[in-house]
Design a protein around this motif. Structure first.
Motif, short mmCIF file in Angstrom:
data_model
loop_
_atom_site.label_atom_id
_atom_site.label_comp_id
_atom_site.label_asym_id
_atom_site.label_seq_id
_atom_site.Cartn_x
_atom_site.Cartn_y
_atom_site.Cartn_z
N ASN A 188 0.83 -1.21 0.00
CA ASN A 188 0.00 0.00 0.00
C ASN A 188 0.86 1.25 0.00
O ASN A 188 0.55 2.23 -0.71
CB ASN A 188 -0.94 0.00 1.21
CG ASN A 188 -2.05 -1.02 1.08
OD1 ASN A 188 -2.39 -1.45 -0.02
ND2 ASN A 188 -2.62 -1.42 2.20
N ALA A 189 1.93 1.26 0.78
CA ALA A 189 2.82 2.42 0.83
C ALA A 189 3.48 2.65 -0.52
O ALA A 189 3.58 3.79 -1.00
CB ALA A 189 3.87 2.23 1.92
N ALA A 190 3.92 1.57 -1.16
CA ALA A 190 4.54 1.70 -2.47
C ALA A 190 3.53 2.20 -3.51
O ALA A 190 3.85 3.06 -4.34
CB ALA A 190 5.12 0.35 -2.92
N ALA A 246 3.79 10.25 -6.97
CA ALA A 246 4.76 10.63 -7.99
C ALA A 246 4.06 10.94 -9.31
O ALA A 246 4.39 11.91 -9.99
CB ALA A 246 5.79 9.52 -8.18
N GLY A 247 3.08 10.13 -9.66
CA GLY A 247 2.31 10.38 -10.89
C GLY A 247 1.57 11.70 -10.82
O GLY A 247 1.53 12.47 -11.80
N ASN A 248 0.99 12.00 -9.64
CA ASN A 248 0.29 13.28 -9.48
C ASN A 248 1.26 14.46 -9.57
O ASN A 248 0.92 15.50 -10.14
CB ASN A 248 -0.43 13.31 -8.13
CG ASN A 248 -1.63 12.37 -8.10
OD1 ASN A 248 -2.14 11.96 -9.13
ND2 ASN A 248 -2.06 12.02 -6.89
N ALA A 249 2.45 14.30 -9.02
CA ALA A 249 3.45 15.38 -9.09
C ALA A 249 3.85 15.64 -10.54
O ALA A 249 4.02 16.80 -10.95
CB ALA A 249 4.66 15.01 -8.24
N ILE A 250 3.99 14.58 -11.31
CA ILE A 250 4.34 14.75 -12.73
C ILE A 250 3.20 15.46 -13.47
O ILE A 250 3.44 16.38 -14.25
CB ILE A 250 4.66 13.39 -13.38
CG1 ILE A 250 5.98 12.86 -12.83
CG2 ILE A 250 4.71 13.50 -14.90
CD1 ILE A 250 6.28 11.43 -13.20
N ASP A 251 1.97 15.04 -13.19
CA ASP A 251 0.81 15.70 -13.82
C ASP A 251 0.77 17.18 -13.45
O ASP A 251 0.52 18.04 -14.31
CB ASP A 251 -0.49 15.03 -13.40
CG ASP A 251 -0.67 13.64 -13.98
OD1 ASP A 251 0.05 13.30 -14.95
OD2 ASP A 251 -1.52 12.89 -13.46
N ASN A 252 1.02 17.49 -12.19
CA ASN A 252 1.01 18.88 -11.74
C ASN A 252 2.13 19.69 -12.41
O ASN A 252 1.93 20.86 -12.78
CB ASN A 252 1.14 18.97 -10.22
CG ASN A 252 -0.09 18.44 -9.52
OD1 ASN A 252 -1.16 18.33 -10.10
ND2 ASN A 252 0.05 18.10 -8.24
N ALA A 253 3.29 19.08 -12.58
CA ALA A 253 4.41 19.76 -13.25
C ALA A 253 4.07 20.04 -14.71
O ALA A 253 4.37 21.12 -15.23
CB ALA A 253 5.68 18.92 -13.13
N GLN A 254 3.43 19.08 -15.36
CA GLN A 254 3.03 19.29 -16.76
C GLN A 254 2.02 20.43 -16.86
O GLN A 254 2.11 21.26 -17.78
CB GLN A 254 2.45 18.01 -17.34
CG GLN A 254 3.49 16.94 -17.58
CD GLN A 254 2.86 15.60 -18.00
OE1 GLN A 254 1.70 15.33 -17.69
NE2 GLN A 254 3.65 14.77 -18.65
N GLU A 255 1.09 20.49 -15.93
CA GLU A 255 0.10 21.59 -15.91
C GLU A 255 0.80 22.92 -15.70
O GLU A 255 0.45 23.92 -16.33
CB GLU A 255 -0.92 21.35 -14.79
CG GLU A 255 -1.86 20.19 -15.02
CD GLU A 255 -3.02 20.54 -15.94
OE1 GLU A 255 -3.41 21.72 -16.00
OE2 GLU A 255 -3.50 19.62 -16.61
N LEU A 281 3.79 5.73 -5.54
CA LEU A 281 3.73 5.76 -7.01
C LEU A 281 2.63 6.70 -7.48
O LEU A 281 2.82 7.49 -8.41
CB LEU A 281 3.50 4.35 -7.54
CG LEU A 281 3.56 4.16 -9.06
CD1 LEU A 281 4.89 4.61 -9.61
CD2 LEU A 281 3.30 2.72 -9.40
N GLU A 282 1.48 6.65 -6.81
CA GLU A 282 0.36 7.53 -7.14
C GLU A 282 0.75 8.99 -6.91
O GLU A 282 0.46 9.87 -7.74
CB GLU A 282 -0.86 7.17 -6.29
CG GLU A 282 -2.09 7.99 -6.55
CD GLU A 282 -2.75 7.71 -7.90
OE1 GLU A 282 -3.45 8.60 -8.39
OE2 GLU A 282 -2.55 6.61 -8.44
#
Length: 86
Positions: free
Chosen positions: A52-54, A61-70, A58-59
């Motif tokens: 669950n922690a992993a 990290a994916g959100n951070a990438i999406d936010n950076a793209q925005e 991962l979720e």
């Protein structure tokens, strides 16, 4: 004669103390089984928590990438708007 009687009595007590008790063996087996099951349960809980922690990391990290793209997209639009409004 008394020495022989005492020796026989001591040997008999010693053998009685060494005799296996089925109830005691069953209790030890049950305790071993309980301990093993408890260890398996603890390990499963730990593995679930790790998984669950992993997954959460991962979720995130994916959100951070999406936010950076925005943010990059918004910055590009801001530059475009600034050039248009001069």
């Amino acid at each position: 004669m008394k020495k022989v009687a005492v020796t026989v009595a001591v040997l008999a007590l010693g053998l009685a103390a060494c005799a296996k008790s089925t109830d005691a063996n069953n209790d030890m087996t049950a305790n071993d089984m309980y301990t093993e099951n408890a260890a398996d349960t603890d390990m499963n809980v730990s593995m679930d928590a790790t998984e669950n922690a992993a997954g959460n990391a991962l979720e995130s990290a994916g959100n951070a990438i999406d936010n950076a793209q925005e943010a990059v997209e918004n910055a590009g639009e801001a530059v475009e708007n600034a050039a248009t409004n001069q």
